[in-house]
Each structure stands twice: as structure tokens, then as C-alpha cells.
Design a protein around this motif. Structure first.
Motif, PDB file in Angstrom:
ATOM      1  N   ILE A 102       0.836  -1.208   0.000  1.00  0.00           N
ATOM      2  CA  ILE A 102       0.000   0.000   0.000  1.00  0.00           C
ATOM      3  C   ILE A 102       0.869   1.257   0.000  1.00  0.00           C
ATOM      4  N   VAL A 103       1.914   1.254   0.843  1.00  0.00           N
ATOM      5  CA  VAL A 103       2.825   2.402   0.956  1.00  0.00           C
ATOM      6  C   VAL A 103       4.249   1.875   0.748  1.00  0.00           C
ATOM      7  N   PRO A 104       4.719   1.805  -0.496  1.00  0.00           N
ATOM      8  CA  PRO A 104       6.019   1.171  -0.779  1.00  0.00           C
ATOM      9  C   PRO A 104       7.191   1.756   0.002  1.00  0.00           C
ATOM     10  N   ALA A 105       7.168   3.050   0.269  1.00  0.00           N
ATOM     11  CA  ALA A 105       8.284   3.680   0.982  1.00  0.00           C
ATOM     12  C   ALA A 105       8.208   3.479   2.486  1.00  0.00           C
ATOM     13  N   GLY A 106       7.139   2.853   2.956  1.00  0.00           N
ATOM     14  CA  GLY A 106       6.951   2.670   4.389  1.00  0.00           C
ATOM     15  C   GLY A 106       6.067   3.752   4.977  1.00  0.00           C
ATOM     16  N   VAL A 107       5.406   3.415   6.082  1.00  0.00           N
ATOM     17  CA  VAL A 107       4.478   4.365   6.702  1.00  0.00           C
ATOM     18  C   VAL A 107       5.227   5.360   7.579  1.00  0.00           C
ATOM     19  N   ASP A 108       4.581   6.478   7.815  1.00  0.00           N
ATOM     20  CA  ASP A 108       5.165   7.503   8.686  1.00  0.00           C
ATOM     21  C   ASP A 108       4.922   7.184  10.156  1.00  0.00           C
ATOM     22  N   TYR A 109       3.767   6.577  10.452  1.00  0.00           N
ATOM     23  CA  TYR A 109       3.385   6.296  11.836  1.00  0.00           C
ATOM     24  C   TYR A 109       2.758   4.907  11.918  1.00  0.00           C
ATOM     25  N   ALA A 110       3.133   4.168  12.950  1.00  0.00           N
ATOM     26  CA  ALA A 110       2.509   2.881  13.247  1.00  0.00           C
ATOM     27  C   ALA A 110       2.098   2.884  14.713  1.00  0.00           C
ATOM     28  N   ILE A 111       0.890   2.388  14.975  1.00  0.00           N
ATOM     29  CA  ILE A 111       0.375   2.331  16.340  1.00  0.00           C
ATOM     30  C   ILE A 111      -0.002   0.892  16.639  1.00  0.00           C
ATOM     31  N   ASP A 112       0.556   0.348  17.704  1.00  0.00           N
ATOM     32  CA  ASP A 112       0.238  -1.024  18.097  1.00  0.00           C
ATOM     33  C   ASP A 112      -0.627  -1.027  19.341  1.00  0.00           C
ATOM     34  N   THR A 113      -1.772  -1.708  19.251  1.00  0.00           N
ATOM     35  CA  THR A 113      -2.638  -1.878  20.415  1.00  0.00           C
ATOM     36  C   THR A 113      -2.699  -3.334  20.859  1.00  0.00           C
ATOM     37  N   THR A 114      -1.919  -4.209  20.205  1.00  0.00           N
ATOM     38  CA  THR A 114      -2.032  -5.649  20.445  1.00  0.00           C
ATOM     39  C   THR A 114      -1.052  -6.182  21.478  1.00  0.00           C
ATOM     40  N   ALA A 115       0.130  -5.578  21.574  1.00  0.00           N
ATOM     41  CA  ALA A 115       1.208  -6.068  22.442  1.00  0.00           C
ATOM     42  C   ALA A 115       1.599  -7.499  22.086  1.00  0.00           C
ATOM     43  N   VAL A 116       1.415  -7.876  20.824  1.00  0.00           N
ATOM     44  CA  VAL A 116       1.827  -9.188  20.322  1.00  0.00           C
ATOM     45  C   VAL A 116       3.180  -9.022  19.630  1.00  0.00           C
ATOM     46  N   THR A 117       4.186  -9.710  20.128  1.00  0.00           N
ATOM     47  CA  THR A 117       5.555  -9.484  19.676  1.00  0.00           C
ATOM     48  C   THR A 117       5.714  -9.540  18.155  1.00  0.00           C
ATOM     49  N   PRO A 118       5.258 -10.585  17.453  1.00  0.00           N
ATOM     50  CA  PRO A 118       5.450 -10.609  15.995  1.00  0.00           C
ATOM     51  C   PRO A 118       4.779  -9.435  15.284  1.00  0.00           C
ATOM     52  N   VAL A 119       3.638  -8.975  15.805  1.00  0.00           N
ATOM     53  CA  VAL A 119       2.960  -7.834  15.203  1.00  0.00           C
ATOM     54  C   VAL A 119       3.808  -6.581  15.350  1.00  0.00           C
TER      55      VAL A 119
END
Length: 366
Positions: free
Chosen positions: A249-266
Motif C-alpha cells: 500500500i505504501v512502498p516507501a513505508g508508513v510515517d506512523y505505526a500504532i500497536d494496540t495488540t502487544a503481540v511481539t510478531p505484530v
């Protein structure tokens, strides 16, 4: 006074409704008749022993209702006012003095100790002291003792029974975007976990006019709702490596990522999805307090990455909750679409329904 409350007797035990004794408010306290209280993952984490709290005790930290009594030193609210109740803080430490009460030096003491600052509880059952004052409220009950610092007066046109989750979960997700990461217009954002916290972040990213808003969740129903709330793309993490799907979707990579899962692989996949100067915000509470994820020695400095822990969305509830309510009034932050109401007597059924992904955010009504 005698009230009804959902008591957790021991780690892993279900909630049980019981008649308990609630003391009169202390000088800085506010007695609130609860109209609604959200069930947050933090309540469940405490119940299952993943976070510290004195049991048996009463949890609940997304309460809202009507002030029925105030202590002698309280001036911010009065009897009859509608209020939302948020996290507690000391008001005196360096971070509180800087207006950063979410990072109060005494956060654990004021929110997880199970007692007031003087060591008393305020709640007893058959003569036994209960753990109370959870997040300065213990609002899984018909009435709760809160503090002047952590009650927020509401406008008269607000549906008081629904606003409790603004005091924690919804505030946290939205605040991650508005405050912690300060998401900029035309940027790319990915949110892992489309529960109430994650979808609050999605709605906030829409307000910030991000160009790509990607929601990640296992449940198709949640991905559908994310789209309805403004996500431009959704991802099923079972469909392939998460970082690869994001970069399609965003080949250059995203500017911001937010994790709400606390799942290590995620978390590791989110890190791999970041572009130059990208920021990763960590919100989730891991089931294992010793959980770790791999960062890599050179990747963060080489790409200028930031990894940011987030508490309560870096929010000042006194100003942020009114801001979210104003956005809602304008139709820009429809948080009510996340909420399902259930009677408090059905609390265990509500917890199970949230766990199965059948509902996003349950608000219990006495």
C-alpha cells in the motif's frame, strides 16, 4: 452508604455482583452515581493478574455519571453536575507540574495501589477492606468515589451514560494520534488492532487528514467498521506477512505505526513497515510482563526511527475530553459507533463477548 459493585475476589475469578459499603467522600473526593462504565482491557489484565492490584477489590476506570456529594475542599464540580472520570494523578511531581499527568511519577500509587493516599480504602464488604480507588474511581459499581483532579465536568447536551470510555480507552487511541505522535496531514498511518482503542486512532487520523490510514485486524467485522470510520485500507494479518502487505500500500513505508495488540510478531512487523523517520507508538499491555521484541542495532538510527511508549494518549483529560466531545458534536469523531450497552449484572457475559470480538466496547449501565 450501601451500593452494588462488581467484585473480583482473587486472580482469575469472575466478577461477582455484591452489596458493599462505600464511605462518605473525603475532603478532595467526589461521590458519583454511575450512569455507565466501560470495560477496558486494563480491567481484564488486573483481573487475570497481569497488573498489580489489591484483591478482593473493585475495578472499573471508565466511569461517568452524576455528582451526588462532594468533599469540603472541592470547587471544580458541584452536586448535580454530569462528569466523566479519568485516571488519577498527584498534581505535585515534575511531570504533573509540566501538564503531563499521564506520566505522573506517582502513577502506580494513585491508580493501582488499591487505597487512598492515607492508606484507607473507602470500600468494605462484611467488614473486610476491599481494593478500591482503581484509577482514582473503582467505577464498576452503582456509585464511585473519585477525586477533584480526575473528574471532568460535561456539557448538558452530552449522553452521560456513554462518555466514560473517553476517560481511558478512547482517549488513549485518539491521543496517540493527536498528542503522542502528532500525526501530520497527508501522512501514512497503520493501526494494528481495530478494537476501541485502535478505531479511536483511526478516527483521529481521519481528523488529521492522513492520506493513507491502514487498519489491521483478524476480524472481518472490525475491518469493515474501520472502513466505515474512514480507514482507506484494511489488512487481514493472516493473509501474508504484515510488513509486506503494508508496503504494497505504501512502498516507501508508513510515517506512523500504532500497536494496540502487544503481540511481539505484530510489533516487529510494524517496525519493519516504517519508512524514513517513522514513528512506532506502543499502547498494548502484554500478557507477559517480560515480553520483548527485536529492534536491531542499526535499523532505528539508520532510518531515524522513533519508538514511543504511550500512556493515556499523553492527554490532559480536563482539556482533551472536551475536545473529543466537540469533535463528536461536529460529526467528526463518532465514538458512539464503538459502544454497545449492557446491564452491569451481565458483566461476565460482556467480558466474554468483547474477548470473542463480537462487540468492541461494552458500556455497563447499573
Amino acid at each position: 452508604m450501601h451500593i452494588s459493585a462488581a467484585v473480583v475476589q482473587e486472580v482469575g475469578a469472575p466478577f461477582s455482583m455484591a452489596d458493599v459499603e462505600l464511605q462518605e467522600p473525603a475532603s478532595d473526593e467526589v461521590l458519583v452515581q454511575i450512569a455507565g462504565v466501560g470495560i477496558c482491557h486494563t480491567d481484564i489484565a488486573v483481573k487475570e493478574g497481569h497488573l498489580p492490584f489489591q484483591l478482593p477489590g473493585v475495578l472499573g476506570h471508565e466511569g461517568s455519571g452524576t455528582v451526588v456529594s462532594v468533599g469540603g475542599d472541592v470547587t471544580a464540580v458541584a452536586v448535580g453536575d454530569h462528569v466523566a472520570i479519568s485516571f488519577n494523578s498527584c498534581g505535585m511531581c515534575p511531570r504533573c507540574a509540566m501538564g503531563e499527568s499521564a506520566y505522573c511519577h506517582n502513577f502506580l500509587e494513585y491508580n493501582f495501589s488499591g487505597v487512598r493516599s492515607d492508606g484507607t480504602s473507602g470500600l468494605t464488604s462484611a467488614g473486610t477492606k476491599l481494593g478500591a480507588n482503581f484509577f482514582g474511581q473503582s467505577s464498576l459499581a452503582t456509585h464511585a468515589l473519585a477525586h477533584e483532579r480526575n473528574v471532568v465536568k460535561l456539557p448538558s447536551d452530552v449522553p452521560v451514560e456513554l462518555v466514560g470510555p473517553l476517560g481511558c480507552g478512547i482517549q488513549t487511541g485518539a491521543g496517540a494520534v493527536f498528542n503522542s505522535l502528532d500525526v501530520q496531514p497527508e501522512s501514512a498511518v497503520v493501526v494494528a488492532g481495530a478494537g476501541a482503542v485502535g478505531l479511536s486512532a483511526v478516527m483521529a487520523a481521519v481528523v488529521r487528514e492522513a492520506s493513507s490510514i491502514i487498519a489491521v485486524d483478524l476480524h472481518e467485522s472490525r475491518r469493515t467498521l474501520a472502513t466505515e470510520l474512514g480507514a482507506t485500507h484494511t489488512i487481514d494479518p493472516q493473509a501474508g506477512p504484515l510488513a509486506d502487505q503494508i508496503r504494497e500500500i505504501v512502498p516507501a513505508g508508513v510515517d506512523y505505526a500504532i500497536d494496540t495488540t502487544a503481540v511481539t510478531p505484530v510489533v516487529e512487523q510494524l517496525l519493519a513497515s516504517l519508512g524514513m523517520r517513522g514513528m512506532l507508538g506502543l499502547i498494548g499491555v502484554p500478557a507477559d510482563p517480560d515480553a520483548v521484541f527485536s529492534v536491531g542495532l542499526f535499523q532505528p538510527p539508520l532510518l531515524g526511527l522513533t519508538i514511543r511508549g504511550i500512556v493515556e494518549g499523553d492527554s490532559d483529560p480536563q482539556t482533551f475530553i472536551p475536545y473529543l466531545l466537540d469533535l463528536h458534536r461536529q460529526g467528526k469523531f463518532p465514538f458512539d459507533k464503538l459502544i454497545t450497552t449492557m446491564p452491569m449484572a451481565q458483566i461476565n457475559e460482556a467480558v466474554a463477548a468483547q474477548h470473542r470480538g463480537e462487540v468492541l466496547k461494552v458500556v455497563l449501565t447499573p
